[in-house]
Design a protein around this motif. Structure first.
Motif, PDB file in Angstrom:
ATOM      1  N   THR B  86       0.868  -1.184   0.000  1.00 54.55           N
ATOM      2  CA  THR B  86       0.000   0.000   0.000  1.00 54.55           C
ATOM      3  C   THR B  86       0.899   1.226   0.000  1.00 54.55           C
ATOM      4  OG1 THR B  86      -1.834  -1.063   1.141  1.00 54.55           O
ATOM      5  CG2 THR B  86      -1.640   1.339   1.360  1.00 54.55           C
ATOM      6  N   SER B  87       0.736   2.074  -1.016  1.00 53.36           N
ATOM      7  CA  SER B  87       1.655   3.190  -1.177  1.00 53.36           C
ATOM      8  C   SER B  87       1.170   4.072  -2.320  1.00 53.36           C
ATOM      9  CB  SER B  87       3.056   2.655  -1.491  1.00 53.36           C
ATOM     10  OG  SER B  87       4.018   3.684  -1.515  1.00 53.36           O
ATOM     11  N   VAL B  88       1.903   5.140  -2.533  1.00 56.50           N
ATOM     12  CA  VAL B  88       1.703   5.949  -3.736  1.00 56.50           C
ATOM     13  C   VAL B  88       2.871   5.640  -4.663  1.00 56.50           C
ATOM     14  CG1 VAL B  88       1.447   8.250  -4.717  1.00 56.50           C
ATOM     15  CG2 VAL B  88       0.541   7.750  -2.432  1.00 56.50           C
ATOM     16  N   TYR B  89       2.551   5.292  -5.904  1.00 59.24           N
ATOM     17  CA  TYR B  89       3.564   4.890  -6.869  1.00 59.24           C
ATOM     18  C   TYR B  89       3.730   5.976  -7.927  1.00 59.24           C
ATOM     19  CZ  TYR B  89       3.389   0.304  -4.758  1.00 59.24           C
ATOM     20  OH  TYR B  89       3.474  -0.727  -3.857  1.00 59.24           O
ATOM     21  N   PHE B  90       4.972   6.353  -8.150  1.00 62.56           N
ATOM     22  CA  PHE B  90       5.278   7.370  -9.156  1.00 62.56           C
ATOM     23  C   PHE B  90       6.151   6.791 -10.251  1.00 62.56           C
ATOM     24  CE2 PHE B  90       3.489  11.182  -7.494  1.00 62.56           C
ATOM     25  CZ  PHE B  90       3.502  11.047  -6.124  1.00 62.56           C
ATOM     26  N   CYS B  91       5.820   7.173 -11.455  1.00 61.81           N
ATOM     27  CA  CYS B  91       6.654   6.890 -12.613  1.00 61.81           C
ATOM     28  C   CYS B  91       7.437   8.158 -12.948  1.00 61.81           C
ATOM     29  CB  CYS B  91       5.767   6.483 -13.778  1.00 61.81           C
ATOM     30  SG  CYS B  91       6.639   6.286 -15.350  1.00 61.81           S
ATOM     31  N   ALA B  92       8.655   7.997 -13.402  1.00 56.82           N
ATOM     32  CA  ALA B  92       9.457   9.150 -13.813  1.00 56.82           C
ATOM     33  C   ALA B  92      10.209   8.786 -15.089  1.00 56.82           C
ATOM     34  CB  ALA B  92      10.431   9.563 -12.710  1.00 56.82           C
ATOM     35  N   ILE B  93      10.609   9.834 -15.818  1.00 55.90           N
ATOM     36  CA  ILE B  93      11.389   9.635 -17.033  1.00 55.90           C
ATOM     37  C   ILE B  93      12.556  10.601 -17.029  1.00 55.90           C
ATOM     38  CG2 ILE B  93       9.368   8.873 -18.340  1.00 55.90           C
ATOM     39  CD1 ILE B  93       9.280  11.592 -19.698  1.00 55.90           C
ATOM     40  N   SER B  94      13.601  10.265 -17.772  1.00 55.29           N
ATOM     41  CA  SER B  94      14.680  11.206 -17.988  1.00 55.29           C
ATOM     42  C   SER B  94      15.268  10.991 -19.371  1.00 55.29           C
ATOM     43  CB  SER B  94      15.762  11.106 -16.904  1.00 55.29           C
ATOM     44  OG  SER B  94      16.427   9.870 -16.947  1.00 55.29           O
ATOM     45  N   GLU B  95      15.856  12.057 -19.869  1.00 53.34           N
ATOM     46  CA  GLU B  95      16.344  12.109 -21.241  1.00 53.34           C
ATOM     47  C   GLU B  95      17.699  11.430 -21.351  1.00 53.34           C
ATOM     48  OE1 GLU B  95      15.256  14.003 -24.606  1.00 53.34           O
ATOM     49  OE2 GLU B  95      16.346  12.101 -24.443  1.00 53.34           O
ATOM     50  N   SER B  96      18.032  10.960 -22.532  1.00 56.58           N
ATOM     51  CA  SER B  96      19.366  10.397 -22.735  1.00 56.58           C
ATOM     52  C   SER B  96      20.253  11.351 -23.518  1.00 56.58           C
ATOM     53  CB  SER B  96      19.288   9.070 -23.483  1.00 56.58           C
ATOM     54  OG  SER B  96      18.619   9.253 -24.720  1.00 56.58           O
ATOM     55  N   LYS B  97      19.637  12.327 -24.189  1.00 59.58           N
ATOM     56  CA  LYS B  97      20.429  13.279 -24.949  1.00 59.58           C
ATOM     57  C   LYS B  97      20.805  14.429 -24.032  1.00 59.58           C
ATOM     58  CE  LYS B  97      17.423  12.134 -28.761  1.00 59.58           C
ATOM     59  NZ  LYS B  97      16.241  12.572 -29.491  1.00 59.58           N
ATOM     60  N   GLY B  98      21.877  15.151 -24.382  1.00 63.11           N
ATOM     61  CA  GLY B  98      22.232  16.331 -23.594  1.00 63.11           C
ATOM     62  C   GLY B  98      23.207  16.044 -22.486  1.00 63.11           C
ATOM     63  N   GLY B  99      23.746  14.845 -22.421  1.00 60.61           N
ATOM     64  CA  GLY B  99      24.784  14.555 -21.445  1.00 60.61           C
ATOM     65  C   GLY B  99      24.281  14.083 -20.106  1.00 60.61           C
ATOM     66  N   GLN B 100      25.199  14.011 -19.161  1.00 61.16           N
ATOM     67  CA  GLN B 100      24.913  13.426 -17.857  1.00 61.16           C
ATOM     68  C   GLN B 100      23.876  14.223 -17.084  1.00 61.16           C
ATOM     69  OE1 GLN B 100      26.292  10.482 -17.054  1.00 61.16           O
ATOM     70  NE2 GLN B 100      25.030  10.404 -15.232  1.00 61.16           N
ATOM     71  N   ILE B 101      23.922  15.532 -17.200  1.00 59.70           N
ATOM     72  CA  ILE B 101      22.977  16.349 -16.449  1.00 59.70           C
ATOM     73  C   ILE B 101      21.554  16.064 -16.895  1.00 59.70           C
ATOM     74  CG2 ILE B 101      22.154  18.702 -16.096  1.00 59.70           C
ATOM     75  CD1 ILE B 101      25.006  19.600 -15.892  1.00 59.70           C
ATOM     76  N   ALA B 102      21.352  15.962 -18.188  1.00 51.90           N
ATOM     77  CA  ALA B 102      19.999  15.706 -18.692  1.00 51.90           C
ATOM     78  C   ALA B 102      19.489  14.370 -18.184  1.00 51.90           C
ATOM     79  CB  ALA B 102      19.999  15.735 -20.205  1.00 51.90           C
ATOM     80  N   LYS B 103      20.365  13.383 -18.104  1.00 52.75           N
ATOM     81  CA  LYS B 103      19.946  12.071 -17.624  1.00 52.75           C
ATOM     82  C   LYS B 103      19.503  12.137 -16.185  1.00 52.75           C
ATOM     83  CE  LYS B 103      23.348   9.457 -20.294  1.00 52.75           C
ATOM     84  NZ  LYS B 103      24.533   8.603 -20.154  1.00 52.75           N
ATOM     85  N   ASN B 104      20.092  13.062 -15.427  1.00 50.83           N
ATOM     86  CA  ASN B 104      19.808  13.125 -14.002  1.00 50.83           C
ATOM     87  C   ASN B 104      18.497  13.809 -13.668  1.00 50.83           C
ATOM     88  OD1 ASN B 104      21.924  12.396 -11.737  1.00 50.83           O
ATOM     89  ND2 ASN B 104      22.993  12.666 -13.648  1.00 50.83           N
TER      90      ASN B 104
END
Lengths: 112, 117
Positions: B86-104
């Protein structure tokens, strides 16, 4: 393992004052440190990212500092408004990983 | 919510039943994540994906499985739901372009509130 500590008690301040939230971490120094805002019933929203070689980052009324010696980040909101009331989450990332570790957040209440 | 749709938004189920939560993105981002959020624990990573059919475990993966057959969809399955899920579930996404910062930098869906009775 890496741990992040954020004050679990709510921060209650008067409108117009500066809110300062703290994020402390243990173990390794992260390559990046981020702050997110979360409103009730919503997902977190990215606010600011600061790198380990940066001391300070600003965006409008927001300012983040990063002290790798103290293993601490401070998040400031100047001229706070009731609309700034939310929970603020700190998150860390290692250089080689895109995975984030989140703190449990600090709730900010800005009184009109 | 950055082109991310989670479904259902709310679900009540009984212990022992299978449950599947869906995350759908329209951003064509490479990385997708499933988190759970509980009072006092913050967001904890369950599983993540770094591409179609490429997934890995997170911090709290026991009792959960995931699948990603298309870039846009990431499914989280509770094979046999328990009350501790029992919880609240979140989905998230991140980009692969633009280097390490974008991925984060991660972009989150609105969450699914799951109650297991």
């Amino acid at each position: 393992s890496q741990k992040i500590e954020q004050n679990s008690e709510a921060l209650n301040i008067q409108e117009g004052k500066t809110a300062t939230l703290t994020c402390n971490y243990t173990n390794y120094s992260p390559a990046y440190l981020q702050w997110y805002r979360q409103d009730p019933g919503r997902g977190p929203v990215f606010l600011l990212l600061i790198r380990e070689n940066e001391k300070e980052k600003r965006k409008e009324r927001l300012k983040v500092t990063f002290d790798t010696t103290l293993k601490q980040s401070l998040f400031h909101i100047t001229a706070s408004q009731p609309a700034d009331s939310a929970t603020y989450l700190c998150a860390l990332a290692r250089d080689s990983s895109y995975k984030l570790i989140f703190g449990s957040g600090t709730r900010l209440l800005v009184r009109p | 919510d950055a082109g991310i749709t989670q479904s259902p938004r709310h679900k009540v189920t009984e212990t022992g039943t299978p449950v599947t939560l869906r995350c759908h993105q329209t951003e064509n981002h490479r990385y997708m994540y499933w988190y759970r959020q509980d009072p006092g624990h913050g967001l904890r990573l369950i599983h993540y994906s770094y591409g179609v059919k490429d997934t890995d475990k997170g911090e709290v993966s026991d009792g959960y499985s995931v699948s990603r057959s298309k870039t846009e969809d990431f499914l989280l399955t509770l094979e046999s739901a328990t009350s501790s899920q029992t919880s609240v579930y979140f989905c998230a996404i991140s980009e692969s372009k633009g280097g390490q910062i974008a991925k984060n930098i991660q972009y989150f869906g609105a969450g699914t509130r799951l109650s297991v009775l």
